[in-house]
Motif scaffolding. Structure first.
Motif, PDB file in Angstrom:
ATOM      1  N   ILE A  92       0.875  -1.165   0.000  1.00  0.00           N
ATOM      2  CA  ILE A  92       0.000   0.000   0.000  1.00  0.00           C
ATOM      3  C   ILE A  92       0.912   1.214   0.000  1.00  0.00           C
ATOM      4  O   ILE A  92       1.804   1.335   0.840  1.00  0.00           O
ATOM      5  CB  ILE A  92      -0.929   0.016   1.229  1.00  0.00           C
ATOM      6  N   VAL A  93       0.700   2.099  -0.970  1.00  0.00           N
ATOM      7  CA  VAL A  93       1.564   3.266  -1.140  1.00  0.00           C
ATOM      8  C   VAL A  93       0.731   4.528  -0.928  1.00  0.00           C
ATOM      9  O   VAL A  93      -0.254   4.755  -1.629  1.00  0.00           O
ATOM     10  CB  VAL A  93       2.220   3.277  -2.536  1.00  0.00           C
ATOM     11  N   ASP A  94       1.134   5.330   0.048  1.00  0.00           N
ATOM     12  CA  ASP A  94       0.480   6.595   0.369  1.00  0.00           C
ATOM     13  C   ASP A  94       1.226   7.715  -0.339  1.00  0.00           C
ATOM     14  O   ASP A  94       2.326   8.096   0.061  1.00  0.00           O
ATOM     15  CB  ASP A  94       0.489   6.803   1.884  1.00  0.00           C
ATOM     16  N   GLU A  95       0.619   8.242  -1.400  1.00  0.00           N
ATOM     17  CA  GLU A  95       1.288   9.276  -2.181  1.00  0.00           C
ATOM     18  C   GLU A  95       1.329  10.631  -1.486  1.00  0.00           C
ATOM     19  O   GLU A  95       2.050  11.524  -1.916  1.00  0.00           O
ATOM     20  CB  GLU A  95       0.622   9.406  -3.557  1.00  0.00           C
ATOM     21  N   SER A  96       0.592  10.809  -0.398  1.00  0.00           N
ATOM     22  CA  SER A  96       0.524  12.115   0.260  1.00  0.00           C
ATOM     23  C   SER A  96       1.764  12.451   1.085  1.00  0.00           C
ATOM     24  O   SER A  96       1.879  13.570   1.571  1.00  0.00           O
ATOM     25  CB  SER A  96      -0.715  12.203   1.156  1.00  0.00           C
ATOM     26  N   VAL A  97       2.698  11.523   1.251  1.00  0.00           N
ATOM     27  CA  VAL A  97       3.893  11.812   2.048  1.00  0.00           C
ATOM     28  C   VAL A  97       4.970  12.525   1.233  1.00  0.00           C
ATOM     29  O   VAL A  97       6.067  12.755   1.716  1.00  0.00           O
ATOM     30  CB  VAL A  97       4.462  10.528   2.709  1.00  0.00           C
ATOM     31  N   GLN A  98       4.633  12.917   0.020  1.00  0.00           N
ATOM     32  CA  GLN A  98       5.553  13.653  -0.838  1.00  0.00           C
ATOM     33  C   GLN A  98       5.284  15.156  -0.716  1.00  0.00           C
ATOM     34  O   GLN A  98       4.158  15.558  -0.460  1.00  0.00           O
ATOM     35  CB  GLN A  98       5.323  13.285  -2.304  1.00  0.00           C
TER      36      GLN A  98
END
Length: 177
Positions: free
Chosen positions: A68-74
């Motif tokens: 599961i990849v959370d793109e909001s940590v960029q």
């Protein structure tokens, strides 16, 4: 005999850990390549990750860890919002039964999944792993418009995952107030 079994176990354990680390490294490297390009083109400075975007959990209930990849940590050095979503949530990627090849084929510049490689994209506020019929499922938080309540109240859906995709089995249900 015991030494042989212990050696086989440890070799298997460390090779699986290395395999998992390799997939995380591929995703993070792709994030950095694409993110630095975006931040530079927009004049927002250096690209940053605020935490590890990759989680491993078997959401497909087949004994294989899914990603599961959370793109909001960029983010960019001079912009906190360029990669984040809005009131509807942020983009999450779900790699079901990932392989090195499927992770390598993922395009970080695109928005969306890749059903052929069992990569699914979803705009959600957050998720948690819950039990549904004694198996792992995703409880995802979504905007209130999904169930005719205020966006601040929000709703949730229960989803189950398999190699065929992610299927809603319950919801949308308003969150308790």
């Amino acid at each position: 005999m015991k030494k042989l079994l212990l050696t086989l176990f440890l070799s298997s354990f460390f090779s699986n850990a290395t395999f998992a680390e390799d997939m995380s490294s591929i995703i993070i490297n792709k994030f950095f390549e694409q993110g630095q390009k975006v931040c530079t083109e927009e004049g927002y400075g250096d690209y940053l990750l605020t935490s590890n975007p990759v989680s491993y959990v078997d959401i497909s209930n087949d004994g294989i860890d899914d990603l599961i990849v959370d793109e909001s940590v960029q983010r960019c050095e001079k912009s906190y919002s360029i990669f984040t979503g809005g009131t509807g949530g942020n983009n999450y990627l779900f790699f079901i039964n990932p392989t090195i090849d499927s992770v390598k084929s993922w395009d970080a510049s695109g928005f969306g999944g890749d059903k052929e490689n069992r990569i699914f994209s979803m705009l959600i506020r957050s998720y948690e792993i819950v039990k549904w019929k004694n198996k792992n499922a995703l409880k995802v938080q979504v905007h209130g418009v999904s169930c005719n309540v205020s966006g601040a109240i929000g709703c949730y859906n229960i989803l189950v995952a398999s190699e065929k995709g992610i299927k809603k089995v319950e919801g949308p249900t308003p969150n308790p107030q």
